[in-house]
Motif scaffolding. Structure first.
Motif, mmCIF file in Angstrom:
data_model
loop_
_atom_site.group_PDB
_atom_site.id
_atom_site.type_symbol
_atom_site.label_atom_id
_atom_site.label_comp_id
_atom_site.label_asym_id
_atom_site.label_seq_id
_atom_site.Cartn_x
_atom_site.Cartn_y
_atom_site.Cartn_z
ATOM 1 N N THR A 395 -1.493 5.431 -12.550
ATOM 2 C CA THR A 395 -2.272 4.303 -11.930
ATOM 3 C C THR A 395 -2.911 3.677 -13.277
ATOM 4 O OG1 THR A 395 -2.885 5.029 -9.853
ATOM 5 C CG2 THR A 395 -4.167 3.277 -10.654
ATOM 6 N N ARG A 402 -3.523 -6.974 -16.278
ATOM 7 C CA ARG A 402 -3.071 -8.268 -15.790
ATOM 8 C C ARG A 402 -1.647 -8.660 -16.131
ATOM 9 N NH1 ARG A 402 -8.848 -9.313 -16.462
ATOM 10 N NH2 ARG A 402 -8.240 -10.428 -18.300
ATOM 11 N N THR A 419 1.746 2.361 -11.892
ATOM 12 C CA THR A 419 1.156 1.741 -10.628
ATOM 13 C C THR A 419 -0.082 0.972 -10.692
ATOM 14 O OG1 THR A 419 2.295 3.749 -9.416
ATOM 15 C CG2 THR A 419 0.560 2.313 -8.051
ATOM 16 N N LEU A 420 0.282 -0.396 -9.979
ATOM 17 C CA LEU A 420 -1.133 -1.124 -10.052
ATOM 18 C C LEU A 420 -1.429 -1.310 -8.741
ATOM 19 C CD1 LEU A 420 0.959 -2.458 -12.276
ATOM 20 C CD2 LEU A 420 -0.998 -4.231 -12.579
ATOM 21 N N ARG A 421 -2.924 -1.152 -8.537
ATOM 22 C CA ARG A 421 -3.650 -1.034 -7.507
ATOM 23 C C ARG A 421 -4.734 -2.279 -6.933
ATOM 24 N NH1 ARG A 421 -2.144 3.463 -4.679
ATOM 25 N NH2 ARG A 421 -1.020 5.229 -5.808
ATOM 26 N N ALA A 422 -4.901 -2.498 -5.774
ATOM 27 C CA ALA A 422 -6.150 -3.441 -5.709
ATOM 28 C C ALA A 422 -7.421 -3.121 -6.371
ATOM 29 C CB ALA A 422 -6.014 -3.982 -4.206
ATOM 30 N N GLU A 454 -4.604 -0.030 -2.098
ATOM 31 C CA GLU A 454 -3.188 -0.430 -1.792
ATOM 32 C C GLU A 454 -2.344 -0.669 -2.898
ATOM 33 O OE1 GLU A 454 -2.316 -4.185 0.242
ATOM 34 O OE2 GLU A 454 -4.314 -4.807 -0.170
ATOM 35 N N VAL A 455 -1.129 -0.041 -3.143
ATOM 36 C CA VAL A 455 -0.369 -0.627 -4.299
ATOM 37 C C VAL A 455 -0.065 -1.890 -4.500
ATOM 38 C CG1 VAL A 455 1.810 -0.117 -5.173
ATOM 39 C CG2 VAL A 455 0.595 1.857 -4.397
ATOM 40 N N THR A 456 -0.143 -2.576 -5.408
ATOM 41 C CA THR A 456 0.396 -3.893 -5.715
ATOM 42 C C THR A 456 1.364 -4.371 -6.319
ATOM 43 O OG1 THR A 456 -1.112 -4.404 -7.462
ATOM 44 C CG2 THR A 456 -2.226 -4.901 -5.374
ATOM 45 N N ALA A 457 1.954 -3.041 -7.147
ATOM 46 C CA ALA A 457 2.923 -3.488 -8.006
ATOM 47 C C ALA A 457 3.244 -2.052 -8.472
ATOM 48 C CB ALA A 457 2.910 -4.220 -9.081
#
Length: 494
Positions: A395, A402, A419-422, A454-457
């Motif tokens: 993560t 960004r 993995t990017l997350r909120a 949650e996963v954003t990307a």
């Protein structure tokens, strides 16, 4: 509601979350760093306290505009930059500016500590100038009048705790970065303290990160319209950041792209690999530890190159770099602008651009900087892998996340999904708030409070690009450091 406060190097951040973990308000207040001499890095603890109060009042005002009352806040948690030496006298007066994590003055004291029998067995770490114990040895040698007056040594976030509660306390994750903690046993080492000229009386009480360390003072509760809520022990910035994005279980990992670059992997038991400058620390939650690789300059390298190349901003530089793309024969950047920790532990390491040609452009320098930081991070990840802790999915948090362009480049270099997350950009303050929730509500569980956002990307690595980095760029990057390291040490000794 739960309030998290993160004392960073460049700013203090505050975040308010509700019982579901949703962020309801945020605020920040800038901080300045002083560099009075080469390799020195200091801050005024009074400025921390002033900025913390301002950030808290800003977040309360923002919450108020959403109809949230300060009396709904049930707990406060703290996180902050690690390793800083805040020294107080018997009246809790600050004796001198705090010496920060990225200060490099005490390499001689580190060599002394490394000579102590059994040192690595107790601490699980190498002695590095950023850590707290060598700073106190430096004070004992160079500022003896200050050292003699020391009654308490506090880490940065714990100075805020003193202001909030009047209590001397810290958490195991932050304490592990002092070199005074027996990391395997999660308690102060009397032997290490005495070797530094200190006693247990000079230390704050050590708690697990989700434990209550005290309560908000009546005066501050009245001033802010709050109740006398519990203040959780919290965590060092990286441990709290991990809690903020749900990195709390064995073999979960995160990559933090802030001023420094950190790879953080959770273990359900104590592991260590000091020979490669891997940090072996307690996590902020009971029964967990973590291994961590640290490079001292990560996203800060982007600021450096943007300024050097005449870009108006890092954002402009990133857009230009993405449009131009990376040349296969472009320059190589060594990102050691403030020395380096993992894997070199070299306070004299310096940054460099090599392979410059007549047609080298500033976009080439930009891409080389992005790549150089990535290759430095890969060195650290591989050192953690060698300690026996491999994570297949990582993560990514921090301001550097960004940039989709840079994140994809990092995935290609590392060769694993990123993995990017909120909520990743407020991870440490969010983690502090989550630890406050665990402390204030005894029945709360990790499953309730510390689920992964949650996963954003997800950036999947391009395998052909990864092979290119592995076969061509990584060997060149490592060879350049080895070839120039002797020059750095000679220059540093002059």
């Amino acid at each position: 509601m739960y309030l998290g406060i993160d004392l960073g190097t460049s700013a203090i951040k505050a975040v308010l979350i509700d019982a579901t973990g949703k962020v309801r308000a945020t605020a920040s207040h800038a901080l300045a760093v002083s560099n009075p001499q080469p390799r020195w890095s200091e801050q005024d603890p009074h400025a921390w306290w002033t900025a913390a109060q301002a950030a808290i009042e800003q977040v309360l005002a923002g919450a108020g505009r959403e109809g949230i009352s300060p009396r709904q806040i049930a707990g406060i948690g703290l996180s902050g930059q690690m390793h800083g030496a805040t020294v107080l006298d018997k009246a809790d007066r600050v004796l001198r500016p705090a010496i920060l994590w990225n200060d490099g003055r005490c390499d001689a004291q580190c060599r002394e500590i490394e000579s102590w029998p059994g040192f690595q067995e107790i601490t699980g770490n190498l002695a590095m100038p950023g850590f707290t114990a060598p700073k106190l040895l430096w004070l004992r040698e160079h500022e003896p009048a200050v050292f003699e007056r020391i009654a308490k040594v506090l880490l940065p976030k714990d100075y805020l705790r003193l202001g909030l509660t009047g209590e001397y306390a810290t958490d195991v994750s932050d304490a592990a970065g002092t070199l005074w903690l027996n990391v395997a046993e999660r308690r102060w080492s009397k032997r290490m303290l005495e070797a530094t000229g200190l006693s247990l009386d000079a230390m704050p009480t050590v708690y697990e990160g989700n434990a209550v360390t005290g309560y908000l003072s009546q005066a501050l509760a009245d001033r802010w319209g709050m109740q006398r809520v519990p203040v959780a022990a919290g965590g060092g910035d990286n441990a709290a950041g991990a809690v903020g994005v749900g990195i709390v279980r064995h073999k979960q990992a995160m990559l933090s792209l802030g001023t420094s670059g950190v790879y953080f992997a959770v273990s359900d038991g104590y592991l260590a690999r000091p020979e490669q400058a891997v940090h072996s620390f307690c996590h902020a939650l009971p029964g967990t530890w973590h291994l961590m690789s640290v490079m001292l300059s990560a996203a800060s390298c982007l600021d450096f190159t943007a300024g050097l190349s005449g870009y108006g901003s890092v954002a402009t530089m990133l857009a230009d770099a993405e449009q131009a793309g990376m040349r296969h024969d472009g320059p190589v950047f060594l990102p050691y602008l403030s020395g380096e920790r993992t894997p070199h532990n070299d306070v004299h390491a310096c940054g460099a651009f090599t392979g410059l040609r007549a047609d080298t452009s500033r976009t080439d320098l930009a891409n080389a900087t992005l790549e150089g930081v990535g290759l430095g991070l890969l060195d650290g990840i591989e050192a953690v892998d060698a300690a026996g802790l491999h994570a297949d999915d990582i993560t990514v948090i921090g301001g550097g996340s960004r940039s989709a362009y840079w994140t994809q480049m990092l995935a290609d270099i590392i060769g694993r999904p990123l993995t990017l997350r909120a909520g990743g950009e407020v991870g440490a303050a969010l983690g502090a708030a989550r630890l406050a929730h665990l402390a204030a509500e005894p029945g709360a569980t990790l499953a309730d409070v510390c689920e992964m956002p949650e996963v954003t990307a997800v950036c999947q690595p391009n395998l052909s690009r990864h092979a290119y980095y592995r076969e061509h760029r990584q060997p060149k990057f490592r060879a350049l450091y080895s070839q120039l390291a002797g020059v750095y040490r000679v220059e540093g000794a002059v």
